[in-house]
Design a protein around this motif. Structure first.
Motif, mmCIF file in Angstrom:
data_model
loop_
_atom_site.group_PDB
_atom_site.id
_atom_site.type_symbol
_atom_site.label_atom_id
_atom_site.label_comp_id
_atom_site.label_asym_id
_atom_site.label_seq_id
_atom_site.Cartn_x
_atom_site.Cartn_y
_atom_site.Cartn_z
ATOM 1 N N PHE A 62 0.834 -1.192 0.000
ATOM 2 C CA PHE A 62 0.000 0.000 0.000
ATOM 3 C C PHE A 62 0.876 1.251 0.000
ATOM 4 O O PHE A 62 0.633 2.196 -0.749
ATOM 5 N N GLU A 63 1.915 1.235 0.836
ATOM 6 C CA GLU A 63 2.831 2.382 0.885
ATOM 7 C C GLU A 63 3.450 2.644 -0.488
ATOM 8 O O GLU A 63 3.588 3.777 -0.914
ATOM 9 N N LYS A 64 3.794 1.553 -1.150
ATOM 10 C CA LYS A 64 4.429 1.687 -2.470
ATOM 11 C C LYS A 64 3.422 2.100 -3.535
ATOM 12 O O LYS A 64 3.785 2.534 -4.604
ATOM 13 N N GLY A 65 2.161 1.917 -3.238
ATOM 14 C CA GLY A 65 1.144 2.276 -4.221
ATOM 15 C C GLY A 65 0.804 1.142 -5.166
ATOM 16 O O GLY A 65 0.111 1.347 -6.158
ATOM 17 N N THR A 66 1.271 -0.061 -4.882
ATOM 18 C CA THR A 66 0.955 -1.162 -5.789
ATOM 19 C C THR A 66 -0.402 -1.796 -5.458
ATOM 20 O O THR A 66 -0.972 -2.502 -6.274
ATOM 21 N N PHE B 171 -4.307 -0.540 -3.633
ATOM 22 C CA PHE B 171 -4.975 0.676 -3.189
ATOM 23 C C PHE B 171 -5.803 0.396 -1.949
ATOM 24 O O PHE B 171 -5.933 -0.752 -1.504
ATOM 25 N N LEU B 172 -6.339 1.478 -1.368
ATOM 26 C CA LEU B 172 -6.943 1.405 -0.044
ATOM 27 C C LEU B 172 -7.969 0.276 0.129
ATOM 28 O O LEU B 172 -7.891 -0.476 1.097
ATOM 29 N N PRO B 173 -8.940 0.108 -0.787
ATOM 30 C CA PRO B 173 -9.906 -0.971 -0.567
ATOM 31 C C PRO B 173 -9.235 -2.349 -0.475
ATOM 32 O O PRO B 173 -9.679 -3.197 0.291
ATOM 33 N N GLN B 174 -8.162 -2.543 -1.214
ATOM 34 C CA GLN B 174 -7.471 -3.838 -1.148
ATOM 35 C C GLN B 174 -6.795 -4.040 0.200
ATOM 36 O O GLN B 174 -6.806 -5.129 0.752
ATOM 37 N N ILE C 157 -7.855 -2.788 2.949
ATOM 38 C CA ILE C 157 -8.942 -3.066 3.903
ATOM 39 C C ILE C 157 -9.427 -4.508 3.748
ATOM 40 O O ILE C 157 -9.680 -5.201 4.729
#
Lengths: 795, 221
Positions: free
Chosen positions: A637-641, A643-646, A648
């Protein structure tokens, strides 16, 4: 002149037309407060009233539509000044030739939970207007789009005045108001709560409003009101497109439909009223059948503001919102965990419940406050009508005040004390009521004795004005294991109540099997027997497929569910998709569980965890599989690979795995908690999706969250953070305007608990600002809050 | 009545702070479900009103003062301006509340879809203004952008009669209710307008924007 006479005569009653339209002609501009003219130019207002009276209006509305304390706050005048003057002007204009209606419009603020206006505050604001306008002949509450707000106004009117009250709402082309209120729910609710006439005004022209008035007419025995706009406004010129003659011709069709009270709204002027009078001259008002027979053939129904449930077939009442015998539910009540209760509601709604029973009684909690809080929260997320379940009259009354619809009260019984305390409350708020067939001597053994109590309850209800059709009878289920011979007495009593008294019947079914093996089998068979003998409202656990299925099958087989539409809709799609072949990666192994977490596969994750527990220690699963998997998704998530729903979703799988572990080791479940975190959206701020995301993530990472909700007082945060084992408080603020609240909360916290850590987040915060107001951590997103918690608790 | 049949997936994903990488099949399935459920409940509506610009600095449209230099710069060269308010309705708020109980991942998705739907609704309002006037429009400029204070929300609602006509109101904190609503002004001119889109630099959230922190943007970079 006696206003009440109007209702008895076979004459139409003509209202006035638009006030705003006339004021615009006299030069008022957008942005000015039209009600101030009551002081600054009373002659203008009087002139308008006089023109309407000359045209034929019998009732004129005072120029007080927006005269509430919010709108007048900067005007230099009080509600008393403006409303008092408005009523005086109208009284002067009317003299002996017309009646004065105190006009009350919406407050201009939206009600909770969409807006920030509480029911109680709305009531107070309306009360002030009602008292200021006490000299008027009647009260009209108009142009309402939120039934909840209208209920607050109607209660304020009924409790602070003895004048008749007219209520009209504004509907859109889809037959609903902006807030989703339906025509039937409006009519049922307002009729029950004691309005004197109901109908529609504003929003559309007469042609468009005809079908809505028609719909309303089927749901009330009260006189009907139609006060339409002069058609629709032209988007370019803002001029309305129906002239006086056409308006009157169309509006006369309301009269054909049995509408007694007619007028015009935006865009209409005295000419419209004059034409309308011409149309009606020589015609006599013929009351509808519903008006003359008291509405005895109107279907028995309950409703929320959005959903109407007609009790013309078996309807399922979901029983799960009830702490009896449920450890987890009791815990939720003690911890004020409203989300757990809402989860129970949504689950039952999805499973096929038609109505939800709500019982939050527990010896050591404030049941009244909890009931109000629960009902308010429930009606913010589910549309199903509610059944308010308590033995305490004060709890029932508090719930009935704020319930936005027509609910069921559970329950009254044949005891004198119950009859004299419960029935008046049911009558006042216009609910349906369940009568239990027991009295001072307990539950009678025989069907005949229970029938006799049912009859007594029915008569007593009718005596104080509760319609017979709103009384539902519960003949009481005894457990078959203890009183086997009594089972058929219940069934017989139910049958007699249904066929001889013609009342709706209700029954809690699940008790029948208490103490027996294979309870589900006993329950569903008993349910079928009762349905066949006339049970209308089974109270069951709708999440049990065989129970909900029994009701659906009954409706299919008795030709109630014509063409099996409901049945097919419930089962056709559910059976279709074959379970997808399990991916190779999803085997029972640490890698399989990691894969499930990272792919967001909740069910699979839980299954693998269950199997793994047979061979692997619980803490090993947590520390060596779940936490590292979460760390990996966190890093992605930090890397952006991802996204937020994933993120969660993955956390949700871990949470499901934690739940499995907890259930397998109940005795030392304490070990699973990584520490307590208090969360709150600060005072003044009501947007809390961000805070809720943080809560879910923290829980999924194994922390215990004490969620104080939104708009939380400083002191409440301090109080929750007082116990020594709370080491971290998370505060959220979305608005620049509420950052001050955040700072105040932190100051108070520091005074009481200098050692506590504070993490802050929210759209408008910056790391610099977080430091300035004394926070220990700035969380740029939900994940960063979890990182802070892990730092504080060293995990 | 206006209708939205599809929600701009790309834009919605941006609101979910999506940057790159594979969206898992489980997430993909949820995205479809959330879009479908949202489309079933939204009731898109807009209202607008066109005013003459009566003063350029300070900017007055009709008899309303719109404070700040940014809005004045934005409408430079225009002789008229339209105030607009749009909403997708209160049911969207309710669905998002229910989703927060049911499944937070779905709540985040639905919230982003609903924001996107509100923007699409604003696009439709703009198109209606363009069709009506046959003139050129500037980009939308909303209270809270640049130095146009958020407290102007109330004024926008009042002058578009939004409370009565489409059910949009404003909280004490100046946020709109229903949440998925937008107020804005667009400049109108018969002469060609340089379409200066609102970019990050003139946005009030420039310092704090969640999307910018993630290296993304809301579409108006």
């Amino acid at each position: 002149m006696d206003i009440n006479k109007l209702f008895n005569e076979n004459e139409f009653v003509l209202l006035d037309g638009g006030m705003g339209t006339m004021l615009q002609r006299y030069g008022i501009k957008t942005g000015e407060i039209p009600e101030l003219l009551n002081i600054t130019s009373p002659e203008t207002i009087e002139k308008i009233h006089t023109q309407y009276l000359d045209a034929g209006s019998l009732i004129v509305y005072t120029n007080t539509f927006g005269a509430n304390r919010y709108k007048l706050s900067d005007s230099g005048y009080t509600v008393d000044d403006i409303v008092g003057a408005g009523v005086d002007i109208a009284l002067k204009a009317c003299k002996d030739r017309g009646y004065v209606a105190l006009d009350i419009g919406p407050l201009g603020k939206l009600m909770e939970p969409t807006g920030d206006l509480s029911f109680e505050e709305a009531y107070d604001v309306f009360k002030e207007i009602v008292l200021a306008g006490r000299d008027a002949d009647l009260i009209v509450i108009e142009t309402m789009t939120d039934l909840y707000e209208l209920r607050a106004a109607l209660l304020a009117a009924k409790e602070n005045s003895d004048k008749p009250v007219f209520c009209t709402m504004s509907f859109e082309e889809n037959h609903r108001t902006f807030t989703g209120c339906s025509c039937s729910a409006m009519a049922l609710t307002l009729t029950a709560l004691g309005a004197d006439a109901v109908g529609v005004n504003c929003s559309l022209g007469p042609a468009e409003l005809l079908p809505m008035v028609e719909e309303i007419s089927h749901w009330t025995h009260l006189p009907l009101i139609a006060k339409a706009n002069a058609g629709l406004p032209d988007p370019m010129t803002n001029e309305y497109n129906v002239d006086a003659v056409e308006f009157a011709e169309t509006a006369a069709r309301f009269a054909d439909m049995g509408v007694k009270i007619l007028g015009g709204c935006c865009g209409s002027d005295p000419e419209y009223i004059r034409e309308l009078k011409k149309q009606l001259d020589g015609r006599r008002f013929i009351p509808r059948k519903e008006e003359t027979d008291g509405g005895k053939d109107i279907p028995t129904a309950v409703c929320s503001y959005a959903d109407t449930v007609v009790i013309d077939r078996p309807r399922i009442i979901g029983e799960r919102i009830n702490p009896t015998g449920k450890k987890r539910f009791k815990e939720a009540l003690k911890n004020n965990d409203i989300n757990y209760i809402l989860g129970q509601a949504l689950e039952q709604a999805n499973a096929g419940a038609d109505i939800l029973d709500v019982n939050v009684g527990l010896p050591d909690i404030d049941e009244r406050a909890m009931m109000v809080r629960t009902i308010k929260a429930l009606q913010g997320v589910v549309d199903l009508p509610l059944q308010i379940d308590s033995t305490i009259p004060g709890v029932l009354e508090a719930a009935l005040r704020i319930y936005n619809g027509k609910p069921i009260v559970n329950s009254v019984n044949g005891e004198e004390k119950s009859l004299t305390t419960i029935l008046p409350i049911v009558k006042k708020y216009g609910a349906c009521v369940i009568g239990l067939t027991l009295d001072e001597n307990g539950i009678p053994k025989t069907a005949d004795e229970r029938f006799a109590i049912a009859e007594r309850i029915m008569h007593r209800a009718e005596q104080i004005g509760i319609p017979r059709k709103d009384v539902f009878i519960d003949c009481l289920t005894l457990t078959a294991s203890a009183e086997q011979a009594g089972v058929m007495e219940t069934v017989k009593a139910l049958h007699r109540v249904k066929t001889e008294l013609g009342l709706r019947t209700v029954l809690g079914v699940s008790n029948i099997s208490f103490g027996l093996p294979n309870r589900e089998l006993v329950n569903s068979n008993f349910l079928q027997m009762c349905l066949t003998n006339g049970l209308d409202l089974p109270i069951i656990n709708p999440n049990v497929a065989s129970m909900t299925g029994a009701v659906r099958a009954y409706k299919l087989l008795t030709n109630i569910d014509t063409d099996a539409k409901e049945f097919i809709a419930a089962y056709n799609s559910a059976s279709a998709p074959a379970p997808a072949p399990k991916s190779q990666e999803l085997n029972v192994s640490p890698e399989g569980l990691m894969y499930a977490v990272q792919s967001g596969l909740k069910q699979e994750g839980a299954q693998i965890t269950e199997k793994l527990l047979e061979t692997t220690d619980a803490m090993t699963i947590i520390d060596e599989i779940l936490i590292p998997s979460l760390d990996k998704t966190g890093a992605d998530f930090e890397k952006g690979t991802i996204f937020l729903p994933q993120l969660i979703l993955s956390a949700g799988v871990a949470q499901a795995a934690f739940e499995v572990i907890k259930s397998k080791m109940p005795s030392d479940s304490g070990k699973v908690s990584k520490g307590k975190v208090v969360l709150a959206t600060v005072k003044g701020d009501i947007h809390d999706i961000g805070k809720n995301i943080v809560r879910v993530l923290l829980e999924n990472y194994g922390f215990e969250v004490i969620d104080l909700g939104r708009d939380v007082e400083y002191e409440a945060v301090v109080e929750a953070a007082t116990p020594d084992d709370v080491k971290l408080v998370g505060l959220s603020a979305l608005m620049t305007t509420t950052l001050g609240s955040m700072e105040e909360t932190i100051k108070l916290l520091r005074a009481k608990r200098p050692d506590i850590k504070v993490v802050v987040g929210g759209a408008v915060l910056t790391p610099e600002y977080a430091e300035k107001i004394g926070a220990d951590f700035y969380a740029k997103d939900a994940k960063a809050t979890v990182d802070a918690a892990r730092k504080v608790y060293g995990s | 009545m206006i209708k939205i049949d599809r929600i701009d997936r790309e834009q919605a994903l941006r609101y979910m702070a999506y940057r790159e990488g594979v969206i898992s099949p489980a997430a993909e399935e949820l995205l479809d479900e959330c879009e479908k459920r949202l489309l079933e409940v939204i009731k898109p509506k807009f209202v607008y009103r066109i005013f003459e610009i009566t003063s350029s600095y300070p900017l007055m449209i009709g008899n309303v003062l719109l404070p700040g230099n940014d809005i004045a710069d934005h409408l430079k060269g225009c002789d008229r301006a339209a105030m607009l308010t749009v909403t997708v309705g209160a049911e969207a708020d309710k669905l998002i509340r229910a989703m927060q109980i049911e499944d937070m991942a779905k709540a985040v998705m639905t919230d982003a879809f609903a924001s996107t739907a509100a923007e699409q609704c604003a696009d439709m309002a703009e198109k209606a203004i363009a069709d009506e006037t046959g003139a050129n429009l500037t980009w939308r400029f909303s209270p809270g952008y640049g130095d146009l204070p958020l407290s102007m929300q109330k004024v926008f609602l009042e002058f578009t009669d939004a409370r009565r006509r489409i059910g949009v109101s404003c909280l004490d904190s100046d946020l709109l209710a229903p949440v998925k609503s937008v107020t804005a002004v667009v400049g109108i001119s018969d002469d060609p307008i340089e379409r200066k889109r609102q970019g990050c630099l003139s946005c009030a959230l420039e310092q704090t924007c969640m999307l910018r922190k993630r290296g993304s943007h809301c579409g108006y970079k």
